[in-house]
Design a protein around this motif. Structure first.
Motif, PDB file in Angstrom:
ATOM      1  N   LYS A   1     -33.315 -25.262 -36.694  1.00 48.49           N
ATOM      2  CA  LYS A   1     -32.281 -25.066 -37.697  1.00 48.49           C
ATOM      3  C   LYS A   1     -32.802 -25.556 -39.030  1.00 48.49           C
ATOM      4  CE  LYS A   1     -27.690 -24.525 -36.284  1.00 48.49           C
ATOM      5  NZ  LYS A   1     -27.424 -23.387 -37.001  1.00 48.49           N
ATOM      6  N   ASP A   2     -32.448 -24.857 -40.077  1.00 50.64           N
ATOM      7  CA  ASP A   2     -32.799 -25.259 -41.432  1.00 50.64           C
ATOM      8  C   ASP A   2     -31.492 -25.507 -42.163  1.00 50.64           C
ATOM      9  OD1 ASP A   2     -33.632 -25.591 -44.027  1.00 50.64           O
ATOM     10  OD2 ASP A   2     -35.102 -23.976 -43.935  1.00 50.64           O
ATOM     11  N   PRO A   3     -31.116 -26.776 -42.342  1.00 48.21           N
ATOM     12  CA  PRO A   3     -29.807 -27.077 -42.921  1.00 48.21           C
ATOM     13  C   PRO A   3     -29.608 -26.520 -44.324  1.00 48.21           C
ATOM     14  CG  PRO A   3     -31.184 -29.046 -42.838  1.00 48.21           C
ATOM     15  CD  PRO A   3     -31.907 -27.968 -42.080  1.00 48.21           C
ATOM     16  N   LEU A   4     -30.689 -26.319 -45.061  1.00 50.01           N
ATOM     17  CA  LEU A   4     -30.550 -25.788 -46.416  1.00 50.01           C
ATOM     18  C   LEU A   4     -30.547 -24.265 -46.460  1.00 50.01           C
ATOM     19  CD1 LEU A   4     -32.743 -28.354 -48.311  1.00 50.01           C
ATOM     20  CD2 LEU A   4     -30.271 -28.130 -48.390  1.00 50.01           C
ATOM     21  N   ARG A   5     -30.837 -23.632 -45.355  1.00 54.60           N
ATOM     22  CA  ARG A   5     -30.840 -22.170 -45.324  1.00 54.60           C
ATOM     23  C   ARG A   5     -29.696 -21.606 -44.498  1.00 54.60           C
ATOM     24  NH1 ARG A   5     -36.061 -20.310 -46.846  1.00 54.60           N
ATOM     25  NH2 ARG A   5     -36.630 -21.718 -48.509  1.00 54.60           N
ATOM     26  N   ASP A   6     -28.888 -22.482 -43.924  1.00 56.12           N
ATOM     27  CA  ASP A   6     -27.742 -22.051 -43.132  1.00 56.12           C
ATOM     28  C   ASP A   6     -26.457 -22.377 -43.880  1.00 56.12           C
ATOM     29  OD1 ASP A   6     -29.190 -21.109 -40.938  1.00 56.12           O
ATOM     30  OD2 ASP A   6     -29.377 -23.120 -40.096  1.00 56.12           O
ATOM     31  N   PRO A   7     -25.430 -21.539 -43.707  1.00 57.92           N
ATOM     32  CA  PRO A   7     -24.138 -21.863 -44.331  1.00 57.92           C
ATOM     33  C   PRO A   7     -23.638 -23.186 -43.805  1.00 57.92           C
ATOM     34  CG  PRO A   7     -24.158 -19.621 -43.453  1.00 57.92           C
ATOM     35  CD  PRO A   7     -25.416 -20.292 -42.975  1.00 57.92           C
ATOM     36  N   PRO A   8     -22.863 -23.929 -44.512  1.00 57.72           N
ATOM     37  CA  PRO A   8     -22.292 -23.647 -45.828  1.00 57.72           C
ATOM     38  C   PRO A   8     -23.171 -24.077 -46.994  1.00 57.72           C
ATOM     39  CG  PRO A   8     -21.329 -25.651 -44.989  1.00 57.72           C
ATOM     40  CD  PRO A   8     -22.275 -25.142 -43.918  1.00 57.72           C
ATOM     41  N   ILE A   9     -24.203 -24.913 -46.761  1.00 59.65           N
ATOM     42  CA  ILE A   9     -25.020 -25.384 -47.876  1.00 59.65           C
ATOM     43  C   ILE A   9     -25.722 -24.226 -48.574  1.00 59.65           C
ATOM     44  CG2 ILE A   9     -27.001 -26.818 -48.508  1.00 59.65           C
ATOM     45  CD1 ILE A   9     -26.131 -28.773 -46.337  1.00 59.65           C
ATOM     46  N   ARG A  10     -26.150 -23.232 -47.831  1.00 56.49           N
ATOM     47  CA  ARG A  10     -26.846 -22.076 -48.405  1.00 56.49           C
ATOM     48  C   ARG A  10     -26.038 -21.424 -49.519  1.00 56.49           C
ATOM     49  NH1 ARG A  10     -29.449 -19.973 -51.208  1.00 56.49           N
ATOM     50  NH2 ARG A  10     -29.797 -17.773 -51.245  1.00 56.49           N
ATOM     51  N   TYR A  11     -24.722 -21.442 -49.404  1.00 59.42           N
ATOM     52  CA  TYR A  11     -23.885 -20.778 -50.400  1.00 59.42           C
ATOM     53  C   TYR A  11     -23.971 -21.431 -51.771  1.00 59.42           C
ATOM     54  CZ  TYR A  11     -22.056 -18.337 -46.357  1.00 59.42           C
ATOM     55  OH  TYR A  11     -21.938 -17.592 -45.217  1.00 59.42           O
TER      56      TYR A  11
END
Length: 175
Positions: A14-24
């Motif tokens: 998992k990539d926390p910065l590339r997955d929602p909600p942070i990605r938004y």
């Protein structure tokens, strides 16, 4: 949808910065551009600030990921971390901030011009219509911009460190 890479064992990471909600947060400037006719310019500028902080955070994250890998020497490690950070800053800067912000800005400007020629639309209705058009376009511009930036990066910057960067930095997002 998530943007997950795979580690050496083939396990999904998992990539926390590339997955929602942070990605938004990376799309904040597009939303700001869509609302440009509705809000003070400082709010639009702030939306670029939010998107830029996201870009920098992602670059730092990718640099840390590269730093956790095993390298033959500390000098090589520093170089690889530097390339990972630079690649991420450049890719995200183009694909998340510069090109999408410009694109939504121009879509809204053209919509304002074309719809403004109609004397039947009130100024308030015109502003909300243009904002709606800008917001509605955001999902449709993401993938073509991402693919274009991938092509540009592969044709230029990534030719210097190509295969190494691909193992460290995964920019193919599917959100």
């Amino acid at each position: 949808m998530s943007n997950q890479g795979h580690d050496e064992s083939g396990e999904k990471q998992k990539d926390p910065l590339r997955d929602p909600p942070i990605r938004y947060l990376g799309y904040a400037n597009e939303v700001g551009e869509a609302f440009r006719s509705q809000v003070h310019v400082n709010i639009v500028r702030s939306s670029y600030g939010v998107a830029s902080v996201y870009v920098v955070a992602d670059a730092i994250h990718k640099g840390r990921e590269a730093g956790m890998k095993t390298w033959p020497s500390e000098d090589i490690k520093r170089i690889k971390v530097g390339w990972a950070v630079a690649d991420t800053l450049l890719w995200q800067g183009l694909a998340s901030v510069i090109i999408p912000g410009f694109t939504i800005n121009r879509i809204c400007a053209l919509s304002t011009y074309l719809l403004g020629r109609s004397r039947k639309m009130s100024p308030s209705f015109l502003k909300w219509t243009v904002t709606g058009i800008g917001l509605a376009c955001i999902p449709f511009i993401i993938e073509p911009i991402d693919r274009s930036v991938d092509y540009i990066m592969e044709s230029t910057f990534r030719k210097f460190e190509g295969p190494i960067i691909k193992k460290i930095v995964k920019h193919h997002r599917n959100d």
